[in-house]
Design a protein around this motif. Sequence first.
Motif, PDB file in Angstrom:
ATOM      1  N   ARG A 480       2.593   4.644   0.891  1.00 13.40           N
ATOM      2  CA  ARG A 480       1.825   3.736   0.333  1.00 13.40           C
ATOM      3  C   ARG A 480       1.742   2.469   0.797  1.00 13.40           C
ATOM      4  O   ARG A 480       0.412   1.798   0.989  1.00 13.40           O
ATOM      5  N   THR A 481       2.610   1.853   1.576  1.00  9.70           N
ATOM      6  CA  THR A 481       2.657   0.444   2.132  1.00  9.70           C
ATOM      7  C   THR A 481       1.563   0.514   3.184  1.00  9.70           C
ATOM      8  O   THR A 481       0.698  -0.151   3.409  1.00  9.70           O
ATOM      9  N   ALA A 484      -1.806   0.637   2.093  1.00  9.52           N
ATOM     10  CA  ALA A 484      -2.287  -0.737   1.661  1.00  9.52           C
ATOM     11  C   ALA A 484      -2.433  -1.588   2.808  1.00  9.52           C
ATOM     12  O   ALA A 484      -3.876  -2.495   2.599  1.00  9.52           O
ATOM     13  N   THR A 576      -2.263  -4.879  -3.994  1.00  5.60           N
ATOM     14  CA  THR A 576      -1.064  -3.779  -4.525  1.00  5.60           C
ATOM     15  C   THR A 576       0.344  -4.639  -4.238  1.00  5.60           C
ATOM     16  O   THR A 576       1.443  -4.172  -4.796  1.00  5.60           O
ATOM     17  N   ASP A 577       0.323  -5.400  -3.097  1.00  2.00           N
ATOM     18  CA  ASP A 577       1.679  -5.733  -2.373  1.00  2.00           C
ATOM     19  C   ASP A 577       1.411  -7.234  -1.647  1.00  2.00           C
ATOM     20  O   ASP A 577       0.675  -7.311  -0.842  1.00  2.00           O
TER      21      ASP A 577
END
Length: 587
Positions: A480-481, A484, A576-577
């Motif tokens: 997911r990182t 992103a 998201t981050d």
Amino acid sequence: MFRRFPVRCVNVASTDRMADISDTTRKRPAWLRWLGPIVLAVLVPTVLVGVRAAMGTGRQAFEGRLLYWAMPVVLGLWLAVGIWRLRAGRFSWRAFGRANAAGITMAVLLAAVVFVVAPPAMRVQFDETSLLGTSQNMHTSRMAVMTTAAIPFDGGVLALESTVDKRPPLFPFLVSLVHDVAGYRVSNAFVVNAALLVLLLAIVQGAVRRRCGALCGFAAPLLLVAVPLLGIVAMSAGFELLAAVLLVVVLLAALDFVAGPDAPRAAWLLASGLVMAQTRYESVLVFAALLALVAWRTRGALPLDARCRWLLGGVPGLLTPLVFLFLNAQRPEFYPEAAGRPLVALQHGADHAWPFLVAFFAPGLAHVFPGLAAWLAVAAFAARIVRKRAAIDDLIVLLPVLASLAISLLWFYGDVREPTALRLFLPIALLAGLGVIAAKSVLPVRYAGAAILLFAVVFAGLRVWQLQRATVFPPLPRTRTIEAIDAAVANVSHDARSTLWVSCEAQHRIVLGTAAMTPEAFLRRRADLAGLRSRGDLRTIFVVTTPLDAEFAATFGSAERLVAQFGGELVAQAATDAAIRVYRLRM
């Protein structure tokens, strides 16, 4: 009344000469027949070791080229031996098509179902990135290396620093062949694995049909698809499926040889083992265990003609590049997760065994292992033993797979509690899924095949449904990182022909076709970058900070420190981050 036979004229003198030659060949001492292959077995590795030692700073380039060009030799040899084996068995494409058309069709349809419910994606990231990076250089420069730093140059991307990966080269070589035909794309790795999935399902279907009947043959691919781990691995860019397919080929070659030991079968077994060795390091140990079992089963009967002897003589030379690769793979920077622990240890096996058993035999549906099918497989095999229906040939299938399992458990990373390590257990998961078919020998003969097929249909449907819901293998945090980061980078306006990206995941950027390097490489290459700026090749430098920076700062340097040192303008931030930021570096 009497049947006429054609009469053939024979040259008596010629026949006598052939008989003399045959007698002379038979009378040649064994050591003389083996002299040439032994010289080949010693000479080629010795020359390669000597050249490698003399290369100095060019050693990496030598190893990269050697690893690349060994692949077409190994595969060409495998193909030639395969043709010999087929001709010896009077193979007919027409008969093969009639017998396997339904199975191949079923394999294609099931692979399509898996493709739809679990679309291809890079699920482990760093392993897949390294494999793709190697395939990228195999395609562009015919070298088995992965680029770790690349710069914009003359409107394109130029590799500045490369290294030989720790992983065997067969899978990236196959992907590079697709690059050669279709052009470089990340998706080509998914194409190779999709083809391997079809091949695996078709091979298993045909093998089970011949041994257990049509109904069990149709059940076999369904039971494989009912193991969610297969779908996850097949729809990724890793090499585990290739290793599993070749293990199946080697097991079938061993059963084929045991059924009728002769030279073509022996050569096919040896050549298949040689190819399997190019997929994973432990494949060599697994194949050695299998050969020992086959030799014991056939009481040492290993008919070797001249072609087999020369094949054996060539094996050490073809394995020598793997020895070089294995030595290179011992570098500590390849295993930051080990944190100083031994890579292989009995203690690892003791720590990993119980969690593996708990996960493997978990009765629910929302996990990657066979679960209920594993229980049924164990029960069916136990019943075969009790009823004295188990055969020694069962060990030919069981022993190599169990050896692979043991090696995985002894590996420091072989812990099922680590999601990225689950792929190591694909062979035992597939065997347990297929093991349900062993129930055919203990169920009533009239209904056995139908009962197994019915179970396979229902169970496969339930497991595929769970795979589609993404409950068996949710996306990993690291995946997911990376996604992103990709989204944040995509929102930054830039000219790819003159832009450099600096990030700890630089290799991922390079695989995507952009110029990138780590912060550590950036500081070390500042003089080179200054020259690029003066030439006009480099106009913009972006630095990407990520949540991964702290983990890899010791090896790749710190992106945050780089921004603090040179100054930077924030141009993008991931929604998201908040740790994912893109800065335009001021220099």
